[in-house]
Design a protein around this motif. Structure first.
Motif, short mmCIF file in Angstrom:
data_model
loop_
_atom_site.label_atom_id
_atom_site.label_comp_id
_atom_site.label_asym_id
_atom_site.label_seq_id
_atom_site.Cartn_x
_atom_site.Cartn_y
_atom_site.Cartn_z
N LYS A 211 -6.77 21.39 -1.46
CA LYS A 211 -7.03 22.53 -2.35
C LYS A 211 -7.93 23.51 -1.62
N THR A 212 -8.20 24.62 -2.26
CA THR A 212 -9.23 25.49 -1.68
C THR A 212 -10.57 24.81 -1.89
N MET A 213 -11.55 25.22 -1.09
CA MET A 213 -12.90 24.65 -1.25
C MET A 213 -13.41 24.94 -2.66
N ALA A 214 -13.11 26.14 -3.16
CA ALA A 214 -13.62 26.53 -4.49
C ALA A 214 -13.04 25.65 -5.59
N GLU A 215 -11.89 25.02 -5.32
CA GLU A 215 -11.26 24.16 -6.34
C GLU A 215 -11.56 22.68 -6.10
N SER A 216 -12.38 22.38 -5.13
CA SER A 216 -12.58 20.98 -4.74
C SER A 216 -13.81 20.37 -5.41
N LEU A 217 -13.61 19.17 -5.97
CA LEU A 217 -14.73 18.38 -6.51
C LEU A 217 -15.24 17.49 -5.38
N VAL A 218 -16.53 17.63 -5.09
CA VAL A 218 -17.09 17.01 -3.88
C VAL A 218 -18.13 15.96 -4.25
N GLY A 219 -17.94 14.74 -3.74
CA GLY A 219 -18.94 13.69 -3.93
C GLY A 219 -19.89 13.65 -2.76
N THR A 220 -21.11 13.19 -3.03
CA THR A 220 -22.07 13.01 -1.94
C THR A 220 -23.11 11.99 -2.36
N ASP A 245 -17.54 21.62 -8.02
CA ASP A 245 -18.78 20.98 -8.48
C ASP A 245 -19.11 19.85 -7.52
N ILE A 246 -20.29 19.30 -7.72
CA ILE A 246 -20.76 18.19 -6.89
C ILE A 246 -20.97 16.97 -7.79
N ARG A 247 -20.62 15.78 -7.30
CA ARG A 247 -20.89 14.53 -8.01
C ARG A 247 -21.70 13.60 -7.12
N ARG A 248 -22.71 12.92 -7.72
CA ARG A 248 -23.47 11.88 -7.02
C ARG A 248 -23.29 10.64 -7.86
N LEU A 249 -22.31 9.78 -7.46
CA LEU A 249 -21.93 8.64 -8.28
C LEU A 249 -22.78 7.41 -7.99
#
Ligand code: IPD
Length: 328
Positions: A211-220, A245-249
Motif C-alpha cells: 500500500k502507500t505509506m499513508a495507508e499502512s498500519l505500522v507496528g513497532t 497509524d502506529i501499533r505497539r502490541l
C-alpha cells in the motif's frame, strides 16, 4: 479440533500445503527480494544441506509441540497476580517465574526429543550442540503483557543452522529452518518451514498487498533503556504523520506474525534479540515479507524491518533518513 477455553480451535497436524496452493497477492512481481526469498516459494529450501531438508517435517513438529506445551504451562499456571522475579538490562526489563519455568520445560523437552542439537534461550543463554542445528527459544515473548494480564504474548520456538560462526548462532548469518509462534491466550499458532510457506492454525497466510505509506498500519516496539527510548520517540514523531497509524502490541514475535497474516502492514524495531525474531521472521518471510535491517544489512539487533517488499523499502528509506539504527 481441540477445545481452548470454551471455543473450538482448529489444530492442524497435517503437513503445510503445497507452494502452488498458497496465496501470493502480497508479493509484487519483479520487486527486489533477498536471494533466499527470490526463488519460488517451494524451492527455497534447496540451498540447504539435504539432511536439514529431510529433517524439516520433524523439526516443525517438535517446534509446534514444544511451543504449545510451554504455552499451556505458562497460560494455565498464571497466578492471579504475577510478580517480577528479576530484572535484566534495566528496571523495566523484567523476568517472571514463568519465563524461567517455560524455558526450563523447553530445555528439558529438547533434551529428550533432540538431545544432540544446541539451544539458545532468552533466560539461560547458549548450549552448544553437535548436529549443526540450534533451537532458538523465547519462553515468553511479551513478558510485560504477561505480567499485566494483557493477551498479546507468545512462546517462540525456531530451529536454525549457522555455519558462519563458532559461537552462538547469529541472525545475521543463520538460516532458519522452522519456526512456531504460539499465542496461548487465543490459541493461535503460526508456523513456517523454510521453503514451505507459512500458516496460521493450518491455513496458508500471506502479507498484505503493498500500500502507500499513508495507508499502512505500522507496528513497532521500544527498548528498555532510557537513551534508546528517547531516540525511538524521535523516530516515531517523524513517522506518525506519514502512516495510517502506529501499533505497539508488545510481542515482537507476534508483530512479525501480524505482518505475515496481514493484521499489520509493516513492522520495525531496533533492539530485537535473536530469540525475539527467530521464528517470527521466518513466518513473515514465508508469507511473502521482506525482513531486513537498514543500509543493506540483515535483520537483527541494530534494526529489523518487515513488510511487503515495496513498502518495506519505503519504510527503510524513511528510517535510514531518520538515523533509526542509532541511539543518538
Ligand atoms: C520483548 C517483546 C517486545 C519488544 C522487546 C522485546 P520479551 O521481548 O518482544 O515487543 O519490544 O524489544 O525484548 O522481553 O518480552 O521476551
Amino acid at each position: 479440533m481441540r477445545r481452548n477455553r470454551g471455543r473450538m480451535v482448529v489444530v492442524p497436524d497435517e503437513p503445510l500445503p503445497p507452494a502452488a496452493d498458497r496465496a501470493r497477492e502480497g508479493v509484487v512481481p519483479g520487486e527486489t527480494l533477498p536471494a533466499a526469498a527470490r526463488a519460488p516459494l517451494g524451492e527455497r529450501g534447496t540451498d540447504l544441506d539435504p539432511r536439514f531438508v529431510a529433517a524439516l517435517p520433524e523439526l516443525l513438529d517438535v517446534a509446534t509441540r514444544l511451543a504449545r506445551e510451554a504455552g499451556s504451562l505458562v497460560h494455565d499456571g498464571r497466578p492471579a497476580r504475577v510478580d517480577v522475579a528479576a530484572t535484566k538490562s534495566s528496571p523495566v526489563d523484567v523476568v517472571t517465574a514463568m519465563d524461567l519455568a517455560s524455558e526450563d520445560l523447553l530445555r528439558r523437552r529438547l533434551a529428550e526429543l533432540r538431545p544432540d542439537d544446541g539451544i539458545l534461550g532468552e533466560e539461560e543463554g547458549w548450549t552448544r550442540g553437535s548436529t549443526g542445528i540450534t533451537w532458538v527459544v523465547d519462553p515468553i515473548d511479551g513478558t510485560v503483557n504477561y505480567l499485566y494480564g494483557l493477551p498479546s504474548w507468545s512462546v517462540s520456538v525456531a530451529a536454525v543452522v549457522d555455519g558462519a560462526t563458532t559461537g552462538a548462532p547469529d541472525p545475521a548469518t543463520w538460516t532458519a529452518l522452522v519456526g512456531c509462534v504460539h499465542a496461548p491466550v487465543d490459541g493461535r499458532t503460526f508456523r513456517a518451514a523454510r521453503g514451505g510457506g507459512a500458516t496460521l492454525d493450518g491455513r496458508p497466510i500471506c502479507v498484505n498487498a503493498a500500500k502507500t505509506m499513508a495507508e499502512s498500519l505500522v507496528g513497532t516496539g521500544f527498548g528498555y533503556l532510557e537513551r534508546r527510548r528517547a531516540s525511538q520517540a524521535r523516530v516515531i514523531a517523524g513517522l506518525l504523520p506519514r502512516v495510517r497509524d502506529i501499533r505497539r502490541l508488545g510481542s515482537a514475535a507476534l508483530d512479525l506474525c501480524a505482518v505475515a497474516s496481514g493484521t499489520l502492514d509493516l513492522y520495525f524495531e531496533r533492539g530485537l534479540r535473536p530469540w525475539d525474531l527467530a521464528a517470527g521472521a521466518l513466518v513473515a518471510q514465508e508469507a511473502g515479507a521482506q525482513v531486513t535491517g537498514l543500509h543493506g544489512r540483515p535483520a537483527g539487533e541494530e534494526m529489523t524491518v518487515a513488510g511487503p517488499p515495496r513498502t518495506a523499502g519505503e519504510l527503510r528509506a524513511l528510517l535510514e533518513a531518520a538515523g533509526a539504527d542509532s541511539d543518538a
